[in-house]
Design a protein around this motif. Structure first.
Motif, PDB file in Angstrom:
ATOM      1  N   UNK A 135       0.778  -1.199   0.097  1.00 48.38           N
ATOM      2  CA  UNK A 135      -0.016   0.049  -0.331  1.00 48.38           C
ATOM      3  C   UNK A 135       0.936   1.247   0.106  1.00 48.38           C
ATOM      4  N   UNK A 136       2.122   1.040   0.292  1.00 50.96           N
ATOM      5  CA  UNK A 136       3.069   2.288   0.448  1.00 50.96           C
ATOM      6  C   UNK A 136       3.649   2.568  -0.956  1.00 50.96           C
ATOM      7  N   UNK A 137       3.645   1.435  -1.990  1.00 50.30           N
ATOM      8  CA  UNK A 137       4.390   1.579  -3.207  1.00 50.30           C
ATOM      9  C   UNK A 137       3.989   2.648  -3.992  1.00 50.30           C
ATOM     10  N   UNK A 138       4.925   3.305  -4.547  1.00 53.59           N
ATOM     11  CA  UNK A 138       4.607   4.566  -5.306  1.00 53.59           C
ATOM     12  C   UNK A 138       4.609   5.861  -4.480  1.00 53.59           C
ATOM     13  N   UNK A 139       4.653   6.061  -3.257  1.00 54.75           N
ATOM     14  CA  UNK A 139       4.688   7.155  -2.435  1.00 54.75           C
ATOM     15  C   UNK A 139       5.952   7.732  -2.579  1.00 54.75           C
ATOM     16  N   UNK A 140       6.033   9.198  -1.967  1.00 56.59           N
ATOM     17  CA  UNK A 140       7.584   9.808  -2.164  1.00 56.59           C
ATOM     18  C   UNK A 140       8.442   8.864  -1.467  1.00 56.59           C
ATOM     19  N   UNK A 141       8.081   8.434  -0.116  1.00 53.89           N
ATOM     20  CA  UNK A 141       9.120   7.882   0.597  1.00 53.89           C
ATOM     21  C   UNK A 141       9.555   6.570   0.220  1.00 53.89           C
ATOM     22  N   UNK A 142       8.602   6.014  -0.483  1.00 55.65           N
ATOM     23  CA  UNK A 142       8.668   4.505  -0.966  1.00 55.65           C
ATOM     24  C   UNK A 142       8.314   4.397  -2.332  1.00 55.65           C
ATOM     25  N   UNK A 177       9.623   2.556  -4.778  1.00 54.28           N
ATOM     26  CA  UNK A 177       9.780   1.343  -5.768  1.00 54.28           C
ATOM     27  C   UNK A 177       8.674   0.465  -5.465  1.00 54.28           C
ATOM     28  N   UNK A 178       8.645  -0.680  -6.022  1.00 55.44           N
ATOM     29  CA  UNK A 178       7.447  -1.610  -6.099  1.00 55.44           C
ATOM     30  C   UNK A 178       8.086  -3.141  -5.855  1.00 55.44           C
ATOM     31  N   UNK A 212       9.122   4.519 -11.000  1.00 60.04           N
ATOM     32  CA  UNK A 212      10.667   4.438 -10.946  1.00 60.04           C
ATOM     33  C   UNK A 212      11.219   5.501 -11.512  1.00 60.04           C
ATOM     34  N   UNK A 213      10.788   5.970 -12.638  1.00 62.39           N
ATOM     35  CA  UNK A 213      11.720   7.118 -13.291  1.00 62.39           C
ATOM     36  C   UNK A 213      10.840   8.421 -13.746  1.00 62.39           C
TER      37      UNK A 213
END
Length: 437
Positions: A76-83, A85-86, A405-406
């Motif tokens: 659920x954190x994937x794609x956030x500013x702090x996390x 990555x996926x 990611x980019x």
């Protein structure tokens, strides 16, 4: 009651990870209590508060030993500013791709953060050349956060027992400043637990926490496949990796994003972007195929796009490299791209046209915005076609991951970057020429 050693962690089972951290009772809110299952009397509790949770080392008879590293991924954190990555958990194929804990804005070196330092140390131990070295190395216990009753915290799913196969430095994007930073990513092999009914007994981990227990004695409580890996090393991983035998046919609704979701909107955006310019879609299909094939730890080289032929046979060429040196080989990858309405189905005949062009040592990749009919998949399985099928949902997830990611999560910017920044030429070269590059 609280004095006994914990029980078994079962792959795929969800555990209640309560803030009380109390090992009693054995069940909470209808779920097994994580702290009960992982209880070690008179020792510190097992924790999943961080992404990488390394247990304190003990001075065992054979030298310092870390009992276990517990890894937790929070999708659920994937794609956030702090996390940004996926993490990828492919439990059926026994592969996890896990990103370390270095983040944008950190002033310390990437390999010195708590999580990365522990995993890099363990990676070196997992490459040990002798059974004695591998017996002292640290087992990874992998979990991922799951939602229950609309809550993203408080429940974790056990995903298995792992060995680190590769560690790689890479550049990522993230943080409030929207900048790049260096991190590590780890390819982890999940170990087969068939002999243990897909369970890890906590008594094994508890014995590793006992400073009076030798590595050899603790190893006697380990799962059979782990003992085999300690004896033979990473060369045995192909036969010791977790594999799930299940029907290889995926129902059509499962190949499509659910209605009104972000993924459904993304797929519609992709289709409309390339409607009327289907040849441009081939460049995106080539990039997505590379992302998917590399995602399982393989080495993949993008080749070129083919000139328009209209025969549905091949749209792009790539190369899949397996092993290295005399112990390696390369396969020609022949790709087909099909941008169709998201509710469209790809038929067995369409797949067969790609397969008909494959030679020995070649494999096919079919990338579409649609889905594959059950009949097409059944024929592929029964006739053992050497082809990878990437449906609309897979396409969206791969592109969205690339955008996170980019490109700061901007899907359109990601697509435009693929189209404008690619070095892949459009050519009439023979596919087998990719083997010379």
């Amino acid at each position: 009651m609280g004095a006994s050693v914990g029980g078994q962690l079962r792959v795929g089972r969800v555990y209640r990870y309560a803030s009380s951290k109390d090992p009693e009772p054995a069940d909470l809110d209808g779920y097994p209590n994580f702290y009960h299952v992982t209880h070690s009397p008179n020792l510190n509790r097992a924790q999943l508060d961080a992404g990488v949770n390394g247990m304190a080392k003990v001075e065992a008879p054979d030298g310092p030993r870390r009992p276990a590293i517990l890894i937790r991924s929070s999708p659920w954190k994937a794609g956030s500013e702090q996390t940004p990555w996926h993490d990828v958990f492919n439990m059926d194929s026994g592969h996890v791709r896990y990103f370390g804990d270095h983040k944008a804005g950190m002033s310390v070196a990437p390999g010195t953060t708590t999580g990365n330092a522990a995993l890099l140390e363990d990676f070196a131990a997992h490459q040990g050349r002798t059974p004695e070295q591998r017996a002292a190395s640290t087992p990874l216990l992998l979990f991922r956060t799951v939602s229950r009753s609309g809550k993203t915290k408080g429940h974790v799913e056990f995903c298995g027992l792992g060995v680190i196969e590769r560690a790689e430095r890479l550049v990522q994007w993230g943080g409030p400043e929207h900048t790049t930073f260096i991190n590590y990513v780890y390819d982890i092999a999940l170990i087969d637990l068939t002999n243990e009914d897909d369970e890890v007994c906590w008594e094994w981990i508890h014995s590793r926490r006992d400073e009076s227990v030798s590595d050899e004695r603790a190893l006697g409580l380990a799962p059979r496949a782990w003992r085999e890996w300690v004896l033979h090393g990473n060369s045995a991983l192909p036969r010791l990796r977790r594999r799930v035998a299940r029907a290889k046919v995926t129902k059509v609704p499962e190949q499509r994003p659910k209605a009104a979701t972000t993924e459904a909107k993304d797929l519609e955006l992709i289709y409309k972007y390339f409607d009327g310019r289907k040849h441009d879609f081939e460049a995106v299909a080539s990039a997505v195929a590379a992302r998917v094939l590399r995602g399982t730890g393989n080495s993949y080289l993008e080749g070129w796009l083919t000139r328009r032929s209209g025969d549905g046979g091949a749209d792009f060429v790539g190369r899949l490299d397996l092993g290295s040196g005399l112990a390696g080989t390369s396969l020609v990858v022949l790709g087909q791209a099909k941008c169709v309405k998201p509710d469209s189905l790809i038929t067995a005949e369409q797949i067969a046209r790609v397969v008909a062009r494959l030679r020995r040592g070649w494999i096919g990749v079919y990338v579409t915005t649609g889905a594959y009919s059950v009949a097409a998949q059944t024929e592929m399985v029964e006739d053992q076609y050497p082809i990878v099928l990437i449906n609309g949902l897979d396409l969206v997830q791969a592109l969205r991951s690339m955008a996170r990611d980019d490109h700061g999560g901007d899907l359109t910017a990601c697509i435009e970057h693929i189209l404008s920044g690619r070095e892949t030429a459009v050519t009439n070269r023979r596919p087998e020429e990719i083997l010379l590059e």
